[in-house]
Design an enzyme around this catalytic site. Structure first.
Site, short mmCIF file in Angstrom:
data_model
loop_
_atom_site.label_atom_id
_atom_site.label_comp_id
_atom_site.label_asym_id
_atom_site.label_seq_id
_atom_site.Cartn_x
_atom_site.Cartn_y
_atom_site.Cartn_z
N TRP A 16 6.73 -7.56 -17.27
CA TRP A 16 7.17 -6.51 -18.19
C TRP A 16 7.94 -7.09 -19.37
O TRP A 16 7.72 -6.70 -20.52
CB TRP A 16 7.99 -5.48 -17.43
CG TRP A 16 8.49 -4.29 -18.21
CD1 TRP A 16 9.71 -3.70 -18.08
CD2 TRP A 16 7.78 -3.51 -19.19
NE1 TRP A 16 9.81 -2.63 -18.92
CE2 TRP A 16 8.64 -2.49 -19.61
CE3 TRP A 16 6.51 -3.60 -19.75
CZ2 TRP A 16 8.27 -1.54 -20.58
CZ3 TRP A 16 6.14 -2.67 -20.72
CH2 TRP A 16 7.01 -1.65 -21.12
N LYS A 110 14.49 -1.02 -14.52
CA LYS A 110 14.53 0.29 -13.88
C LYS A 110 15.16 0.15 -12.51
O LYS A 110 14.62 -0.57 -11.66
CB LYS A 110 13.12 0.88 -13.77
CG LYS A 110 12.43 1.11 -15.11
CD LYS A 110 10.98 1.51 -14.94
CE LYS A 110 10.28 1.66 -16.28
NZ LYS A 110 8.84 1.98 -16.13
N GLY A 137 9.41 4.60 -18.95
CA GLY A 137 8.21 5.41 -19.05
C GLY A 137 7.02 4.76 -18.36
O GLY A 137 7.13 3.65 -17.83
N ALA A 141 2.48 -3.39 -17.37
CA ALA A 141 2.58 -4.55 -18.26
C ALA A 141 1.23 -5.05 -18.75
O ALA A 141 1.06 -5.39 -19.92
CB ALA A 141 3.34 -5.67 -17.55
N LYS A 192 11.68 6.77 -8.89
CA LYS A 192 10.21 6.75 -8.89
C LYS A 192 9.65 5.56 -8.09
O LYS A 192 8.57 5.66 -7.50
CB LYS A 192 9.68 6.76 -10.32
CG LYS A 192 10.05 5.55 -11.17
CD LYS A 192 8.94 4.55 -11.25
CE LYS A 192 9.33 3.34 -12.06
NZ LYS A 192 8.23 2.34 -12.15
N ASP A 245 6.14 8.48 -15.55
CA ASP A 245 6.28 7.21 -14.82
C ASP A 245 6.04 7.40 -13.33
O ASP A 245 5.47 6.53 -12.66
CB ASP A 245 7.68 6.64 -15.07
CG ASP A 245 7.70 5.12 -14.97
OD1 ASP A 245 6.64 4.51 -14.73
OD2 ASP A 245 8.79 4.53 -15.16
N SER A 255 0.75 -0.97 -9.62
CA SER A 255 2.16 -0.79 -9.28
C SER A 255 2.53 -1.62 -8.05
O SER A 255 1.94 -1.45 -6.98
CB SER A 255 2.44 0.70 -9.00
OG SER A 255 3.64 0.86 -8.27
N ASN A 257 5.26 -1.46 -6.33
CA ASN A 257 5.89 -0.62 -5.31
C ASN A 257 4.84 0.13 -4.50
O ASN A 257 4.94 0.22 -3.28
CB ASN A 257 6.86 0.36 -5.99
CG ASN A 257 8.04 -0.34 -6.60
OD1 ASN A 257 8.99 -0.71 -5.91
ND2 ASN A 257 8.01 -0.54 -7.91
N GLU A 282 11.11 -3.39 -6.97
CA GLU A 282 12.36 -2.68 -7.26
C GLU A 282 12.68 -1.63 -6.20
O GLU A 282 13.83 -1.43 -5.84
CB GLU A 282 12.29 -2.01 -8.64
CG GLU A 282 12.42 -2.97 -9.81
CD GLU A 282 13.85 -3.46 -10.02
OE1 GLU A 282 14.71 -3.21 -9.15
OE2 GLU A 282 14.10 -4.10 -11.05
#
Length: 332
Positions: A16, A110, A137, A141, A192, A245, A255, A257, A282
């Site tokens: 990112w 985030k 948002g 990346a 999120k 997001d 993603s 996560n 994260e």
């Protein structure tokens, strides 16, 4: 002030941070991309690309990699921090003696810092009321680096900094929308990731599309409860930093996560899943922080609590789902 005349330092050379560096450098701005890993910096300097975390996107001439933090900040007014949330406080502490009164701090991180603190609280405690801004948002990346259309929110405590940063970043393919809710933006960005793990687990268990949609929708409700308690705005929930997001992170396999949750749902060990992904997850860290915040303020967040039990109390994912399904019915 004409922001393009001044170099900008980006602290954090993950995917990112590198994508944001590319956005800026492609507009002709001088960008200093800092990493604490000297061998990583050596690679980027030699190859002209971040092959570890964002391969296939060569650096423009104005993008340079640094390992020396002092050198990366010399003569810089604007700093953009893009490190994992668990490292955020440490980076602020390290840069504190290297900056002056003109410094302006933004971040694309985030999450919450240690002690369940919002990141702007960490900055204010360590550096005082400096101009600060948050970028958040739906922004994978690789798609940003590929110059695919992207829209993000930017919120700041300083109107001039907000204007300058939007001017730095905004373009036809990377659109930046001003937001005035720093608390809401930061909390949405934290929750999120947890919900992405939850939807990943659900999909790993093959619970279907209906379940995924329900998790996202009820997750948005949890997000709203947290934002409300801390004085954020409900409008933020349906904006880019909230619903935008959330939907992206919960549904796209780029993603980290979500992929982590998928692995857990498929029965993969937590450590093995982490190693396979290879970058910071994260939600793994922030589940603990958000869970503590919800407990302290008696906020009902059943999805967050179950993800916390899976990650930190070794609750079986199938059992976690069963317990959620057995909850008493209530008004939406």
């Amino acid at each position: 002030m004409e922001p393009f005349k001044h170099p900008i330092a980006i602290l954090g050379a993950g995917s990112w941070g590198t994508a944001l560096a590319l956005v800026l450098a492609r507009k002709g701005q001088k960008v200093r991309l800092w990493s604490y890993e000297s061998d990583h910096v050596d690679e980027m300097q030699a190859e002209g690309v971040n092959n570890r975390y964002l391969p296939n996107y060569p650096f423009p001439e104005t993008l340079k990699a640094y390992c020396d933090l002092k050198a990366s900040l010399e003569g810089v007014t604007d700093i953009l921090i893009v490190v994992p949330s668990f490292a955020f406080h440490e980076v602020i502490t390290r840069m504190k003696p290297l900056i002056d009164a003109k410094t302006r701090i933004a971040w694309g991180t985030k999450g919450l810092a240690k002690g369940s603190r919002l990141l702007h609280e960490v900055v204010a405690t360590e550096l005082g009321q400096v101009p600060m801004a948050v970028i958040s948002g739906p922004s994978l990346a690789t798609e940003v680096a590929a110059n695919l259309p992207t829209a993000v929110s930017l919120t700041s405590n300083n109107s001039q900094f907000s204007k300058d940063l939007i001017e730095r970043l905004h373009g036809q393919r990377f659109r930046v929308y001003k937001n005035d809710d720093m608390i809401g933006v930061e909390l949405c960005g934290s929750v999120k990731n947890i919900l992405a793990i939850a939807t990943g687990i659900s999909d790993g268990l093959k619970l279907g599309s209906n379940a995924r949609a329900a998790l996202i929708t009820r997750g948005l409700t949890e997000m709203g409860r947290l934002v409300s308690v801390f004085g954020g705005k409900q409008e933020t929930l349906t904006g880019l930093a909230g619903l935008g997001d959330l939907v992206l992170t919960c549904t796209d396999n780029q993603s980290r996560n979500r992929r982590f949750g998928l692995a857990l749902g498929e029965g993969v060990d937590k450590k093995e899943a982490q190693q396979t992904i290879g970058q910071a997850i994260e939600g793994l860290y922030n589940t603990d922080q958000v869970h503590a915040l919800a407990q302290k303020h008696a906020i009902e967040m059943p999805l967050t609590f179950q993800v916390h039990r899976i990650l930190h109390e070794d609750l079986d994912p199938q059992q976690a789902v069963q317990e959620l399904l057995e909850r008493s019915p209530k008004a939406e």
